[in-house]
Design an enzyme around this catalytic site. Sequence first.
Site, PDB file in Angstrom:
ATOM      1  N   ASP A 120       6.082  31.361 -22.386  1.00 26.65           N
ATOM      2  CA  ASP A 120       5.614  29.986 -22.189  1.00 26.65           C
ATOM      3  C   ASP A 120       5.976  29.460 -20.795  1.00 26.65           C
ATOM      4  O   ASP A 120       7.078  29.692 -20.296  1.00 26.65           O
ATOM      5  CB  ASP A 120       6.235  29.066 -23.234  1.00 26.65           C
ATOM      6  CG  ASP A 120       5.796  29.410 -24.652  1.00 26.65           C
ATOM      7  OD1 ASP A 120       5.366  30.546 -24.882  1.00 26.65           O
ATOM      8  OD2 ASP A 120       5.903  28.533 -25.536  1.00 26.65           O
ATOM      9  N   ASP A 148       0.444  29.149 -23.511  1.00 30.58           N
ATOM     10  CA  ASP A 148       1.190  27.891 -23.380  1.00 30.58           C
ATOM     11  C   ASP A 148       1.501  27.595 -21.916  1.00 30.58           C
ATOM     12  O   ASP A 148       2.655  27.512 -21.501  1.00 30.58           O
ATOM     13  CB  ASP A 148       2.467  27.911 -24.221  1.00 30.58           C
ATOM     14  CG  ASP A 148       2.223  27.493 -25.664  1.00 30.58           C
ATOM     15  OD1 ASP A 148       1.043  27.398 -26.056  1.00 30.58           O
ATOM     16  OD2 ASP A 148       3.201  27.266 -26.395  1.00 30.58           O
ATOM     17  N   ASN A 180      -0.989  28.373 -28.429  1.00 28.64           N
ATOM     18  CA  ASN A 180      -1.400  27.314 -29.353  1.00 28.64           C
ATOM     19  C   ASN A 180      -1.625  25.980 -28.649  1.00 28.64           C
ATOM     20  O   ASN A 180      -2.325  25.105 -29.169  1.00 28.64           O
ATOM     21  CB  ASN A 180      -0.365  27.141 -30.471  1.00 28.64           C
ATOM     22  CG  ASN A 180       0.986  26.708 -29.957  1.00 28.64           C
ATOM     23  OD1 ASN A 180       1.547  27.325 -29.054  1.00 28.64           O
ATOM     24  ND2 ASN A 180       1.540  25.650 -30.524  1.00 28.64           N
ATOM     25  N   HIS A 181      -1.064  25.794 -27.445  1.00 23.33           N
ATOM     26  CA  HIS A 181      -1.254  24.528 -26.726  1.00 23.33           C
ATOM     27  C   HIS A 181      -2.551  24.496 -25.931  1.00 23.33           C
ATOM     28  O   HIS A 181      -2.914  23.432 -25.418  1.00 23.33           O
ATOM     29  CB  HIS A 181      -0.068  24.260 -25.797  1.00 23.33           C
ATOM     30  CG  HIS A 181       1.085  23.615 -26.485  1.00 23.33           C
ATOM     31  ND1 HIS A 181       1.291  22.243 -26.493  1.00 23.33           N
ATOM     32  CD2 HIS A 181       2.090  24.145 -27.218  1.00 23.33           C
ATOM     33  CE1 HIS A 181       2.380  21.970 -27.180  1.00 23.33           C
ATOM     34  NE2 HIS A 181       2.886  23.098 -27.637  1.00 23.33           N
ATOM     35  N   HIS A 229       0.636  35.498 -28.697  1.00 28.87           N
ATOM     36  CA  HIS A 229       1.448  34.300 -28.465  1.00 28.87           C
ATOM     37  C   HIS A 229       2.360  33.998 -29.646  1.00 28.87           C
ATOM     38  O   HIS A 229       3.555  33.763 -29.471  1.00 28.87           O
ATOM     39  CB  HIS A 229       0.558  33.085 -28.194  1.00 28.87           C
ATOM     40  CG  HIS A 229       1.354  31.832 -27.975  1.00 28.87           C
ATOM     41  ND1 HIS A 229       2.053  31.603 -26.811  1.00 28.87           N
ATOM     42  CD2 HIS A 229       1.603  30.757 -28.781  1.00 28.87           C
ATOM     43  CE1 HIS A 229       2.684  30.447 -26.904  1.00 28.87           C
ATOM     44  NE2 HIS A 229       2.428  29.918 -28.080  1.00 28.87           N
TER      45      HIS A 229
END
EC number: 3.1.3.16
Length: 639
Positions: A120, A148, A180-181, A229
């Site tokens: 990340d 991310d 996921n972001h 991820h």
Amino acid sequence: MASPATQTANAIAAINNRSNLVIPEIDFTQHQLENGEIVSTTERVIKDVQAPAMYVPTDDQFWSKVDKTKPDIAFLKNHFYREGRLTEEQALYILEKGGELLRSEPNLLEVDAPITVCGDIHGQYYDLMKLFEVGGNPADTRYLFLGDYVDRGYFSIECVLYLWSLKMWYPDTLFLLRGNHECRHLTDYFTFKLECKHKYSETVYNACMESFCNLPLAAVMNKQFLCIHGGLSPELHTLDDLRSINRFREPPTQGLMCDILWADPLEDFGSEKTNENFLHNHVRGCSYFFTYNAACQFLERNNLLSIIRAHEAQDAGYRMYRKTKTTGFPSVMTIFSAPNYLDVYSNKAAVLKYESNVMNIRQFNCTPHPYWLPNFMDVFTWSLPFVGEKITDMLIAILNCCTKEELEEEDEEFPLNAPEPTDAESAAERRQIIKNKILAVGRMSRVFSLLREESERVSELKSISGSNALPAGMLASGAEGIKEAIQGFEDARKSDIENERLPPDIIDPDEDKPASPSASPIMPATPEEIPSEIPYDSPITGTPRTPISSAIASGSPGSPGTPTSPSIGGPPLTAWRPGHGRRTSLGTTKTSPSTRRRSLENTMHLIRDVVGGKDAQGDGQLERLAEVISSPTKGGQGE
């Protein structure tokens, strides 16, 4: 007892006498700091800190001299480092061309060693520059990023534009996966949408969202490691399952695509007290925890060595989980590349360098970065409540310009021309009017004081650890005293645990539609080498929190007999079973910058209470002042 007319005359005389005071001259070009140092207000106080770039680049600066179809990487690196911005056309060009390259790649990449794997980034651009120092120059180093890139940090758009520019230059050696972001739902809930609108426009934000939908989902590194991820899914049996996903869309809240972005290893991975392979992920509010058995079975079934993933902050920047019985290699590895996450985690970051069948972990510490006010607020908006509070303090001081003794003084120099009120009811009514006016000023002072306090807390991350041992506002506040209350990585992680959940649907005041996946259309320190593993028997700690509200709409159920991700809900550690349907959300977060909406409502409620006289924290001294001035006959009785 002096008459009201006498008291009025005395008050006017006191004001006139004080008007003769000489106002001292102040040199506003100089300011004395708390340590006594005198600094100039017309120059930069810290002269060794480079001034921000105040211009957008010309086309001659932006385009490379070597290839006129690509941006100048060296210029962009320095320009972004000085907080510079591009023109909207330049930013859109990078996003479009980078997105085209990403779209041409398959869901499942196949990458070779040597390679550097990164976790990340979360908008920490200055730490991203440090990462490239540690990992190697992208011009001659192969990179794989696990997603991310945005949110939480305030330099997300710089990270995206720089990485996409690198992708344009090195399409065969720099690879980017989706996290996921990288979706509308989370970027609207956290900081990225707000950042794009502040620094560029909503057009740039929408271009980013379209480009994010092109990101590949997974990679097989050196035919030995699955890189994703999040984690595994009950719907993931072979690598062909990854190849068959329709990735060109917003991530759903259940199913295989959701799970590879959101899943985590179980908290007691490797020492589970359950025979289930997948358990409901109560920390994330969606997807699953996968167990050691699930990981080993997947690796054996696909002839792989290990799973490399990101998605979770790690104190050391990485974690090696329990080794498999067949290969003796860690079954799962987590890499996290955002040092001192949120400026309070105090964690190290790490990258994984794999070369000649040797795996090394390189750690690095955080790099100083420029400061932003909460939610990209400008200093005038930030300071307005402070100014308003001081102005109302001055107004109250004017009303209280003389003491009760001065009001009661008898002085024959002032004629008593004003007639005495003869009607007691009329006099009481006048006194009440005066009292109400004074109290109204006092309430306005309370309103400005309240606004100031709320401004100070705009960015504060409220602790919801049952004990309330940590003060509110510790994770995003710049106050050193608040930061000192956090003793270490685990304190920060537990206080921030609610922000790890899938957020609820929220509606932007400027938009008609909720910012949710269902609402979005489907779119086509000195680094050092250290041992490559740490003891795997130390569990990941994560305490489930009490849910705050239920806000996620239901999704489509899976077909009968098909494993589907339980998006949210249910008691902790609920095993998946066939037909396990989607439930409503148990969790939301109060602590992200998007709570500006709910914070504003709360502030307005408090202001209404103050103005309506319902505020329990009313100023007793002001009440007494109003009583004394409005009721002169009682002036000698009160304090």
